[in-house]
Design an enzyme around this catalytic site. Structure first.
Site, PDB file in Angstrom:
ATOM      1  N   ARG A 147     -30.407 -54.962 -21.951  1.00 41.53           N
ATOM      2  CA  ARG A 147     -30.833 -55.947 -22.955  1.00 41.53           C
ATOM      3  C   ARG A 147     -29.626 -56.238 -23.850  1.00 41.53           C
ATOM      4  O   ARG A 147     -28.865 -55.319 -24.171  1.00 41.53           O
ATOM      5  CB  ARG A 147     -32.009 -55.413 -23.796  1.00 41.53           C
ATOM      6  CG  ARG A 147     -33.294 -55.233 -22.979  1.00 41.53           C
ATOM      7  CD  ARG A 147     -34.497 -54.943 -23.857  1.00 41.53           C
ATOM      8  NE  ARG A 147     -34.972 -56.147 -24.524  1.00 41.53           N
ATOM      9  CZ  ARG A 147     -35.947 -56.144 -25.445  1.00 41.53           C
ATOM     10  NH1 ARG A 147     -36.517 -55.005 -25.815  1.00 41.53           N
ATOM     11  NH2 ARG A 147     -36.348 -57.268 -25.999  1.00 41.53           N
ATOM     12  N   ASP A 174     -32.534 -55.572 -35.056  1.00 47.59           N
ATOM     13  CA  ASP A 174     -31.898 -55.242 -33.772  1.00 47.59           C
ATOM     14  C   ASP A 174     -30.386 -55.215 -33.892  1.00 47.59           C
ATOM     15  O   ASP A 174     -29.708 -54.535 -33.131  1.00 47.59           O
ATOM     16  CB  ASP A 174     -32.343 -56.222 -32.695  1.00 47.59           C
ATOM     17  CG  ASP A 174     -33.791 -55.940 -32.329  1.00 47.59           C
ATOM     18  OD1 ASP A 174     -34.687 -56.417 -33.043  1.00 47.59           O
ATOM     19  OD2 ASP A 174     -34.010 -55.175 -31.368  1.00 47.59           O
ATOM     20  N   ASN A 224     -33.534 -60.017 -35.550  1.00 48.42           N
ATOM     21  CA  ASN A 224     -34.781 -59.245 -35.354  1.00 48.42           C
ATOM     22  C   ASN A 224     -35.734 -60.107 -34.532  1.00 48.42           C
ATOM     23  O   ASN A 224     -35.423 -61.243 -34.159  1.00 48.42           O
ATOM     24  CB  ASN A 224     -35.381 -58.843 -36.702  1.00 48.42           C
ATOM     25  CG  ASN A 224     -36.507 -57.836 -36.543  1.00 48.42           C
ATOM     26  OD1 ASN A 224     -36.369 -56.836 -35.840  1.00 48.42           O
ATOM     27  ND2 ASN A 224     -37.651 -58.098 -37.154  1.00 48.42           N
ATOM     28  N   LYS A 225     -36.885 -59.560 -34.261  1.00 44.89           N
ATOM     29  CA  LYS A 225     -37.879 -60.218 -33.402  1.00 44.89           C
ATOM     30  C   LYS A 225     -38.104 -61.672 -33.799  1.00 44.89           C
ATOM     31  O   LYS A 225     -38.173 -62.001 -34.989  1.00 44.89           O
ATOM     32  CB  LYS A 225     -39.185 -59.424 -33.488  1.00 44.89           C
ATOM     33  CG  LYS A 225     -40.339 -59.943 -32.678  1.00 44.89           C
ATOM     34  CD  LYS A 225     -40.025 -60.189 -31.222  1.00 44.89           C
ATOM     35  CE  LYS A 225     -39.494 -58.964 -30.523  1.00 44.89           C
ATOM     36  NZ  LYS A 225     -38.890 -59.302 -29.185  1.00 44.89           N
TER      37      LYS A 225
HETATM   38  O1  MRU Z   1     -38.359 -56.888 -27.977  1.00 45.61           O
HETATM   39  P1  MRU Z   1     -38.562 -55.641 -28.763  1.00 45.61           P
HETATM   40  O2  MRU Z   1     -39.985 -55.206 -28.829  1.00 45.61           O
HETATM   41  O3  MRU Z   1     -37.629 -54.523 -28.318  1.00 45.61           O
HETATM   42  O4  MRU Z   1     -38.122 -56.035 -30.243  1.00 45.61           O
HETATM   43  C1  MRU Z   1     -38.223 -55.082 -31.270  1.00 45.61           C
HETATM   44  C2  MRU Z   1     -37.856 -55.581 -32.599  1.00 45.61           C
HETATM   45  O5  MRU Z   1     -37.444 -56.705 -32.784  1.00 45.61           O
HETATM   46  C3  MRU Z   1     -37.892 -54.596 -33.724  1.00 45.61           C
HETATM   47  O6  MRU Z   1     -38.218 -55.218 -34.922  1.00 45.61           O
HETATM   48  C4  MRU Z   1     -36.514 -53.943 -33.866  1.00 45.61           C
HETATM   49  O7  MRU Z   1     -36.034 -53.499 -32.625  1.00 45.61           O
HETATM   50  C5  MRU Z   1     -36.515 -52.804 -34.811  1.00 45.61           C
HETATM   51  S1  MRU Z   1     -37.426 -51.425 -34.185  1.00 45.61           S
HETATM   52  C6  MRU Z   1     -37.262 -50.166 -35.301  1.00 45.61           C
END
Ligand code: MRU
Length: 337
Positions: free
Chosen positions: A87, A229, A239-240
């Site tokens: 990723r 992230d 972030n998401k």
């Molecule tokens: O696609 P994902 O579920 O891996 O995305 C996760 C997020 O965006 C979280 O907010 C981020 O990784 C922080 S987790 C402590």
């Protein structure tokens, strides 16, 4: 024992001596199914296919992937390259692999690499507990808060980042009510955050992602609290997907915006958010809900799974090294020289 330990009962990434035991996050909450990874390729697949997800958790899983590679005499450079490509956005993945690679370059064998992976996992849990206290201290008693995606025990070694602050804030009485956005398309908020909050007895309400501005309008939400992230050198935060629009809505409504992330998420080598690669996932994820096609055959979709919130929309970045208020490059350099 930490005063908040009662609000924390999940360990989704477990090393069992010869295999990595992962709670399959694609199936929650319908099924609590575990999968076993016995090779680095198994770990790469688990990361890529979201069986394990969340920035710190994928870094930890990758570190264990390197241990598996060493135990089975795999070519370590190519195992690490494959894990790294699983990723692109969460820098914790690259950070953990760089740290493991440092030990490999010093000639570490499987046993030493196992100790390093254990340390990475333990340090993450400790960072989360510390950030929980630091972040909760910013919140006024009785507050309602909104979070996005899943940043809890499932996404980390345990306790969580933004969800760690929420756990600490609930335990200390600062937080009275939690709202969680659904987080399309994978529904990490609906499936995972609600699962963690309900299991831990935390007062939580789910909202559709599109209800966030309407929720903020009546003034009860005091903070939006999210994870990250990757945080660039100027404080811009990936972030998401959907985080950016929450930050815009929060600023419009006078709601404070907090990012909670360990130092392993900070990437001082990336100058600004514009330099962060945003993962694009398959359109089919958006054309279905829980595996059932909901959109006409032949339709296309655009599925970026992260976005970047500019630093000027962030009121506080909470790390285990301390809190950065009104982040910018100068403030970031104080904690991350
Ligand atoms: O696609 P994902 O579920 O891996 O995305 C996760 C997020 O965006 C979280 O907010 C981020 O990784 C922080 S987790 C402590």
């Amino acid at each position: 024992m930490n005063a908040n330990a009662s609000h924390d009962s999940i360990r989704a990434v477990q090393w069992h001596g010869d295999r990595l035991h992962l709670l399959d996050q694609r199936r929650l909450p319908a099924e609590e199914t575990w999968i076993d990874c016995t090779s680095s390729d198994d770990v790469t697949r688990a990361i890529r296919d979201l069986a394990v997800r969340g920035a710190p958790a994928i870094g930890i899983a990758a570190a264990w992937g390197v241990v598996l590679a060493a135990m089975h005499g795999e070519n370590l450079s190519s195992a690490m390259a494959t894990l790294r490509a699983a990723r692109p956005t969460a820098v914790n993945l690259m950070w953990a692999l760089d740290r493991m690679n440092g030990r490999v370059s010093e000639g570490a064998g499987a046993a030493e690499l196992e100790r390093e992976a254990r340390a990475i996992q333990d340090e993450d849990l400790a960072a989360n507990r510390h950030m929980g206290e630091l972040g909760a201290a910013l919140i006024e008693p009785g507050s309602h808060v909104l979070t996005h995606c899943n940043t809890g025990s499932l996404a980390t070694a345990g306790y969580g980042t933004a969800l760690g602050v929420i756990r600490a804030g609930v335990a200390n009485g600062q937080i009275e009510q939690v709202y969680a956005g659904e987080t399309r398309p994978w529904q990490q908020g609906a499936r995972l955050t609600m699962w963690e909050l309900v299991r831990d007895g935390i007062p939580a309400r789910l909202i559709a992602d599109s209800a966030a501005s309407h929720l903020m309008k009546d003034g009860k939400i005091k903070w939006v609290i999210v994870g990250a992230d990757r945080i660039a050198a100027n404080g811009d935060t990936a972030n998401k997907i959907g985080t950016y629009q929450l930050a815009i809505a929060a600023r419009h409504h006078g709601v404070k915006f907090m990012v909670v992330a360990p130092s392993t998420t900070v990437d001082m080598a990336t100058a600004t958010g514009a330099d962060i690669e945003i993962e694009l996932r398959d359109a089919t994820e958006l054309l279905s809900v829980s595996g059932t096609r909901t959109v006409i055959e032949g339709a296309d979709a655009w599925n970026p799974v992260f976005d970047v919130t500019p630093a000027e929309l962030i009121d506080a970045i909470v790390t285990e090294r301390g809190v950065i208020l009104k982040p910018d490059e100068e403030q970031m350099r104080i904690l991350f020289p």
